[in-house]
Design an enzyme around this catalytic site. Structure first.
Site, PDB file in Angstrom:
ATOM      1  N   GLY A  20      37.494  40.281  60.301  1.00 53.92           N
ATOM      2  CA  GLY A  20      37.091  38.893  60.092  1.00 53.92           C
ATOM      3  C   GLY A  20      38.278  38.021  59.745  1.00 53.92           C
ATOM      4  O   GLY A  20      39.264  38.487  59.178  1.00 53.92           O
ATOM      5  N   GLY A  23      39.415  30.308  57.484  1.00 46.77           N
ATOM      6  CA  GLY A  23      40.004  29.599  56.351  1.00 46.77           C
ATOM      7  C   GLY A  23      41.445  30.041  56.146  1.00 46.77           C
ATOM      8  O   GLY A  23      42.278  29.952  57.034  1.00 46.77           O
ATOM      9  N   PHE A  24      41.719  30.559  54.963  1.00 53.93           N
ATOM     10  CA  PHE A  24      43.074  30.996  54.645  1.00 53.93           C
ATOM     11  C   PHE A  24      43.081  32.471  54.249  1.00 53.93           C
ATOM     12  O   PHE A  24      43.859  32.892  53.392  1.00 53.93           O
ATOM     13  CB  PHE A  24      43.648  30.137  53.507  1.00 53.93           C
ATOM     14  N   VAL A  27      40.105  39.502  56.723  1.00 49.76           N
ATOM     15  CA  VAL A  27      39.325  40.585  56.135  1.00 49.76           C
ATOM     16  C   VAL A  27      39.531  41.854  56.953  1.00 49.76           C
ATOM     17  O   VAL A  27      39.399  41.841  58.188  1.00 49.76           O
ATOM     18  CB  VAL A  27      37.820  40.246  56.083  1.00 49.76           C
ATOM     19  N   LYS A  41      39.651  41.477  51.537  1.00 53.21           N
ATOM     20  CA  LYS A  41      39.913  40.074  51.886  1.00 53.21           C
ATOM     21  C   LYS A  41      41.279  39.676  51.318  1.00 53.21           C
ATOM     22  O   LYS A  41      41.479  39.604  50.109  1.00 53.21           O
ATOM     23  CB  LYS A  41      38.813  39.188  51.298  1.00 53.21           C
ATOM     24  N   ASP A 145      28.145  27.302  49.185  1.00 51.96           N
ATOM     25  CA  ASP A 145      28.561  27.520  50.572  1.00 51.96           C
ATOM     26  C   ASP A 145      27.604  28.504  51.255  1.00 51.96           C
ATOM     27  O   ASP A 145      28.030  29.470  51.879  1.00 51.96           O
ATOM     28  CB  ASP A 145      30.001  28.032  50.636  1.00 51.96           C
TER      29      ASP A 145
END
Length: 266
Positions: A20, A23-24, A27, A41, A145
């Site tokens: 995965g 964003g920043f 994973v 992550k 979120d």
């Protein structure tokens, strides 16, 4: 956890183990010395962002535990590294199963594992996880979120809410309103969008969008010349007023879903 442990678990962040990215952070799938499968992550420190989210996630996940919330196995804060290690969720995200279904659409007779019953159980599990957060004795925790990519599924399709980097603890404080929007477009509560004041109702609105995603199998925002079709929530309300919910239900659910039950989910 030590960086050495994490490097061993991920084979020095082997690109082949990348599962995965967004964003920043990236994973990776990893295997600890004990044999436990984990999701690792790793924040990208070159962007200079994410410290607050990193600390928030550790604080939140260290104080909560629930069947429908993802578990934090450990974290690493060595040098510039900001790494979170979670339990590994075998079946990926809810969104993966809603949109990655070309074979099923091309051949409607193909058996799909992702049944209507499973979808409902996933929604119920996610709701239980959010309810647990909102009823935290210290005034509640607002996830901030809630979206289909943050609903993870284990090998038995048990749903677990994930990604608490934007979470906010305690009751809303009108004197400390965030001056910038946080969250994902398409899921944002219109009232929060207008006032920047976060409440548990913001999570409930986002969860409502997920219910529509599960029912319609389409993203919350799409490109369209028809204005009412761009936003999933508005599109759903449009067809509800027309009394024609069947127009937008996922084609794979046709013939497998009771209209009254669909309306109840609505």
């Amino acid at each position: 956890m030590s960086l050495a442990e994490i490097l061993a678990a991920t084979e020095n962040f082997n690109p082949k183990l990348l599962i995965g990215e967004g964003g920043f952070a990236k994973v990776y799938k990893g295997t600890l010395e004990s044999g436990m499968k984990v999701a690792v992550k790793r924040s990208d420190s070159s962007h200079g962002q994410g410290l607050r989210e990193f600390q928030t996630e550790i604080m939140v996940l260290s104080r909560i535990q629930h069947r429908h919330l993802v578990s934090l196995v450990g974290y690493c804060d060595e040098g510039l590294e900001m790494i979170l290690v979670y339990e590994f969720m075998e079946k990926g995200t809810l969104r993966d199963h809603l949109y990655d279904r070309k074979e099923c659409l091309q051949n409607p007779s193909t058996e799909t594992e992702f049944t209507w019953k499973q979808r409902l159980e996933i929604c119920i599990g996610s709701a239980k996880g959010l309810h647990y957060l909102h009823t935290d004795p210290d005034g509640g925790i607002f996830h901030h979120d809630v979206k289909s990519t943050n609903i993870l599924l284990d090998e038995h399709y048990v749903a677990k809410v994930a990604d608490f980097g934007l979470s906010q603890s305690g009751m809303p404080d009108p004197d400390h309103i965030r001056m910038s929007l946080k969250g994902s477009f398409g899921y944002l509560d219109p009232e929060y969008f207008r006032t920047l004041q976060l409440t548990n109702k913001s999570d409930v609105y986002s969860f409502g969008v997920i219910l529509l995603e599960v029912l319609c199998a389409r993203p919350p925002i799409v490109n369209s010349k028809q204005r009412e079709e761009i936003n999933l929530a508005e599109w759903g309300m449009f067809w509800q007023k027309e009394g024609q919910l069947e127009k937008i239900i996922d084609p794979l659910l046709v013939g497998h879903i009771n209209r009254k039950l669909a309306e109840k989910v609505w």
